[in-house]
Design an enzyme around this catalytic site. Structure first.
Site, short mmCIF file in Angstrom:
data_model
loop_
_atom_site.label_atom_id
_atom_site.label_comp_id
_atom_site.label_asym_id
_atom_site.label_seq_id
_atom_site.Cartn_x
_atom_site.Cartn_y
_atom_site.Cartn_z
N GLY A 1 0.92 -1.11 0.09
CA GLY A 1 -0.01 0.34 -0.01
C GLY A 1 0.68 1.22 0.11
N GLU B 1 4.07 3.95 6.36
CA GLU B 1 2.74 3.30 6.12
C GLU B 1 1.96 4.03 5.43
OE1 GLU B 1 1.63 0.58 6.70
OE2 GLU B 1 2.20 -0.53 8.52
N ASP B 2 0.93 3.28 4.67
CA ASP B 2 -0.03 3.95 3.88
C ASP B 2 -1.06 4.40 4.94
OD1 ASP B 2 -0.48 1.32 4.56
OD2 ASP B 2 -1.42 0.79 2.45
N ASP C 1 -4.92 1.60 11.13
CA ASP C 1 -6.20 1.64 11.19
C ASP C 1 -6.25 1.18 12.69
OD1 ASP C 1 -9.00 0.51 11.46
OD2 ASP C 1 -8.88 -0.23 9.37
N LYS D 1 -6.51 6.51 11.06
CA LYS D 1 -7.78 6.21 11.62
C LYS D 1 -8.01 6.46 13.05
CE LYS D 1 -9.75 3.57 7.65
NZ LYS D 1 -10.32 2.36 7.34
N PHE E 1 -13.72 3.00 4.82
CA PHE E 1 -12.74 2.35 4.14
C PHE E 1 -12.43 3.28 2.75
CE2 PHE E 1 -11.64 -0.43 0.68
CZ PHE E 1 -10.74 -1.29 1.31
N VAL E 2 -11.03 3.30 2.69
CA VAL E 2 -10.63 4.34 1.53
C VAL E 2 -9.75 3.43 0.50
CG1 VAL E 2 -10.71 6.44 2.92
CG2 VAL E 2 -8.63 5.09 2.91
N ASP F 1 -5.72 -0.19 -2.07
CA ASP F 1 -6.65 -1.21 -2.87
C ASP F 1 -7.94 -1.59 -2.32
OD1 ASP F 1 -5.37 -3.01 -0.78
OD2 ASP F 1 -6.36 -4.58 -1.94
N ARG G 1 -5.26 0.82 -6.67
CA ARG G 1 -4.01 1.50 -6.38
C ARG G 1 -3.47 2.51 -7.13
NH1 ARG G 1 -2.15 -2.25 -2.31
NH2 ARG G 1 -2.68 -4.38 -2.50
P1 5GP Z 1 -4.37 -2.23 10.93
O1 5GP Z 1 -3.57 -3.50 11.37
O2 5GP Z 1 -3.96 -0.99 11.55
O3 5GP Z 1 -5.94 -2.54 11.38
O4 5GP Z 1 -4.60 -2.03 9.37
C1 5GP Z 1 -3.62 -1.66 8.43
C2 5GP Z 1 -3.49 -2.46 7.12
O5 5GP Z 1 -4.89 -2.61 6.84
C3 5GP Z 1 -3.21 -1.38 6.46
O6 5GP Z 1 -2.01 -1.32 5.95
C4 5GP Z 1 -4.15 -1.53 5.12
O7 5GP Z 1 -3.33 -2.63 4.28
C5 5GP Z 1 -5.40 -2.27 5.65
N1 5GP Z 1 -6.36 -1.02 5.65
C6 5GP Z 1 -6.88 -0.59 6.78
N2 5GP Z 1 -7.76 0.49 6.56
C7 5GP Z 1 -7.97 0.51 5.53
C8 5GP Z 1 -8.74 1.07 4.30
O8 5GP Z 1 -9.38 2.06 4.52
N3 5GP Z 1 -8.39 0.96 3.12
C9 5GP Z 1 -7.69 0.01 2.51
N4 5GP Z 1 -7.54 -0.13 1.13
N5 5GP Z 1 -6.91 -0.58 3.49
C10 5GP Z 1 -6.99 -0.41 4.62
#
Ligand code: 5GP
Length: 178
Positions: free
Chosen positions: A47, A102-103, A106, A134, A155-156, A162, A168
């Protein structure tokens, strides 16, 4: 393009490419004015590939390096359950000043695993830069040093992010339409 359809879901524009440029300038200037010496940037694929590429063009800290990793999770053979592994790290990070790229953060689960794995490698310091954060969804205590934009728990897609592997390539960031 104010609306797009990916896999039969509709997304509406959320952060334009112009706004992304401003976010990039802001986050790069914060990193550049920090006192981090000889940083090794670590971009977390997939990402973050566009964000990392655009960010690095704006980094002016001398002797900056960049490397790319993926985080893999698999079921362990023992009672420990899930095993996490950093894939693609071909550099000695011992004693280095790392900046994770990081992209999106969450819940913070992914970030927590990455931080744990790097700390086991004996890094000197570890900072985190994320394009999107977030805040409402975040459940960890790890400090995120450089945040591009705080976003609601939606969700984005686009600009590297993606929806089931597509989207992407979009230059803007879109959010799922209710
Ligand atoms: P976390 O482990 O912080 O819950 O989630 C991190 C990963 O979940 C990110 O690196 C990404 O790959 C995916 N992710 C979380 N939120 C989103 C979102 O809104 N859109 C997309 N495309 N991926 C997300």
């Amino acid at each position: 393009m104010n609306e797009i359809t990916l896999h039969n879901k509709t997304f509406e524009i959320f952060i334009s490419d112009q706004e992304i440029k401003k976010i990039l300038d802001d986050i790069a200037s914060k990193i550049n004015t920090s006192e981090i010496k000889n940083p090794l940037f670590i971009a977390v694929l997939n990402g973050s590939f566009l964000f990392a590429a655009d960010l690095m063009r704006k980094i002016t800290i001398p002797n900056s390096e960049i490397s790319f990793i993926k985080l893999a999770s698999y079921e362990g053979t023992e009672s420990t359950g899930k095993v996490n592994e950093l894939i693609g790290l071909n550099q000695d990070v011992k004693g280095r000043n790392l900046i994770i790229i990081e992209d999106i953060v969450d819940t913070g689960n992914t970030l927590e695993k990455i931080v744990e794995l790097f700390n086991e490698e004996g890094v000197q310091s570890l900072k985190i830069a994320t394009l999107l954060y977030k805040e409402e969804a975040y459940t960890k205590n790890i400090v995120i040093d450089f945040i591009g934009k705080n976003i609601p728990n939606k969700f984005v897609v686009g600009y590297g992010l993606d929806y089931d592997e597509i989207g992407r390539n979009l230059p803007n960031i879109y959010k799922l339409k209710n």
